[in-house]
Design an enzyme around this catalytic site. Structure first.
Site: not given
Ligand SMILES: CCCCCCCCCCCCCC(=O)SCCNC(=O)CCNC(=O)[C@H](O)C(C)(C)COP(=O)(O)OP(=O)(O)OC[C@H]1O[C@@H](n2cnc3c(N)ncnc32)[C@H](O)[C@@H]1OP(=O)(O)O
Length: 447
Positions: A37-40, A447, A206, A170-172, A181-184
């Protein structure tokens, strides 16, 4: 139906629910290790397999002044864009992005049918901030290609009594062409920055995917309301030893509700329903600590003109003395069905909050079962075809008797920058089966 002649791809309801959960289930060998989990692994979250010895925040050192005033840089083709969802054009852009990219549906048959009303309810609760609706656009074309949102939510751990000022994320979503591409991580860091600037350091979110580290896992369950339509659109297959008529008969519901005194909520019920709810919420370990006006938004729909919501449906039970003894609510988020000759929409309801003053009494299970059966019956009025709930709250008291079936989607619950002891999500951690008649620790519904 003879499956040989039917061109509709057959999917089980389990697959529908998997789709809804936008999640995945990995076998043990596929499971990522912490180092992967390079980011997490750089974030203030518990490690996988970490044994929690005490509850509390992880990083407590920062103040808003330590947080940069400007966003992280993006690749030069992109720019940050705060989305004004009160502007119809921008709200439509969010809609379009989520419509096309939020749900992973391989053959593109089903899309969430979001509405402006849904977004106004989901993204504009009391205390909402425009700054927390974060987009990324392509500089040249201005096209919105990514989005993430935060809304304020105070959380409470009833085990310790700790109240945690937080947000819910929510709604990521990222455009399919920009995936992997590591935009998340950049979006997550940016929403973190904007939330931290408001002196908030914790978040609840969630996801279907496993990340470091869930505090609870719950499972999706589903209750067919209109089995034959679910069958028509290819979601529910006919089990080998069943007939279509038999399946329809099994899921048939009466037209009339049976709880006497059941009616739609009215504004005047708010005080009583709120009191009932607050008491009921003490049953669970993790809850959202609502203020009355926040609860009003979520339960009554938050329409500025006071009109009835088309998104959230709430019913109360009023006894002969005018006392509200129970309430339940569910929200509606249909699917658009593409490429189907018979149907263009699939009605979907999600169980939201409920409470009953019979909690803890001998008749509680029976009472919950009749309330939820009434919820199912009322949902027919809103063209609901399948009614979903998780194994959270007290749902395991009615899941089986009310004919909800387990889906294969799981939902993981996470807290950012806070460690908690594990919370029971309504399933057995090993078998993943619903643990019947046991209060879960999860009193919060996202939600
Ligand atoms: C104090 C305030 C704090 C606020 C922030 C609190 C945290 C909030 C966290 C977010 C809560 C969101 C709640 C919701 O909305 S959950 C709903 C998520 N959305 C979808 O499933 C919709 C369809 N999928 C996509 O649009 C993309 O696949 C997403 C955007 C999900 C990832 O984009 P992509 O596939 O292009 O990946 P990457 O190359 O950019 O990035 C890869 C990195 O991202 C990590 N990854 C993948 N999926 C998730 C996920 N659902 N939560 C957290 N992290 C996730 C992944 O392990 C890897 O990290 P690591 O394994 O290397 O470490």
């Amino acid at each position: 139906m003879s499956s040989g002649e039917d061109k509709t791809p057959k999917r089980s309801i389990e697959e529908l629910l998997k789709l809804l959960s936008t999640g995945e289930t990995l076998t043990e060998t596929e499971q990522k290790q912490m180092k992967d989990y390079k980011f997490w692994k750089t974030q203030p979250v518990p490690s996988l397999e970490e044994k929690i010895v005490s509850e509390g925040p992880i990083d407590t050192t920062k103040t808003p002044d330590d947080i940069p005033n400007t966003p992280l840089p993006l690749l030069k083709e992109f720019e940050w864009s705060t989305i004004d969802i009160e502007n119809k054009v921008e709200l439509d852009e969010v809609y379009q992005l989520l419509y096309e990219h939020y749900v992973e549906d391989q053959d593109g048959t089903f899309r969430f049918k979001y509405t402006h009303e849904f977004f106004n309810w989901a993204l504009k609760p009391p205390g909402w901030r425009k700054n927390w609706h974060v987009g990324v656009r392509v500089k040249d074309t201005n096209k919105l290609v990514a989005f993430i949102s935060a809304i304020p939510a105070d959380l409470k751990l009833n085990t310790s009594g700790n109240v945690i000022p937080s947000v819910e994320i929510n709604f990521l979503v990222i455009h399919k062409k920009l995936r992997n591409k590591r935009l998340a991580p950049v979006l997550i860091k940016e929403i973190t920055r904007r939330v931290n600037k408001e002196d908030i350091w914790q978040a609840l979110y969630t996801a279907g995917v496993v990340l470091p580290s869930p505090l609870a896992v719950s499972r999706y369950t589903h209750r067919p309301i209109n089995w034959s339509k679910l069958h028509d659109v290819g979601f529910s297959h006919l089990p080998a030893n069943q007939t279509k008529a038999g399946m329809i008969a099994y899921y048939v519901l009466p037209n009339e509700t049976k709880t006497s005194g059941l009616r739609e909520i009215e504004q005047k019920d708010l005080d009583q329903v709120f009191d009932l709810f607050i008491k009921f919420q003490t049953r669970f370990e993790l809850v959202q600590q609502f203020k009355k006006h926040e609860f009003e938004h979520w339960i009554l729909g938050g329409k500025s003109d006071g009109s009835k919501s088309n998104v959230i449906k709430t019913y109360v039970v009023e006894n002969k003395d005018g006392k509200i003894t129970d309430f339940f609510s569910y929200y509606l988020l249909p699917f658009t069905v593409l490429n189907n000759a018979q149907h263009n929409e699939l009605g979907i309801a999600y169980l939201f909050y409920y409470a009953s003053d019979s909690a803890g009494k001998d008749n509680y299970k029976e009472r919950l079962n009749s309330l939820i059966t009434d919820a199912l019956i009322t949902s027919k009025k809103f063209n609901v075809d399948v009614f979903n709930c998780l194994t959270s709250q007290d749902n395991s008291y009615f899941i089986k008797d009310a004919k909800f079936g387990s889906g294969d989607g799981f939902l993981n619950y996470y807290l950012f920058n806070y460690k908690t002891f594990p919370v029971h999500g309504g399933i057995d951690p090993k078998t993943k089966e619903v643990v019947e008649d046991k209060t879960s620790g999860l009193g919060v519904v996202l939600l």
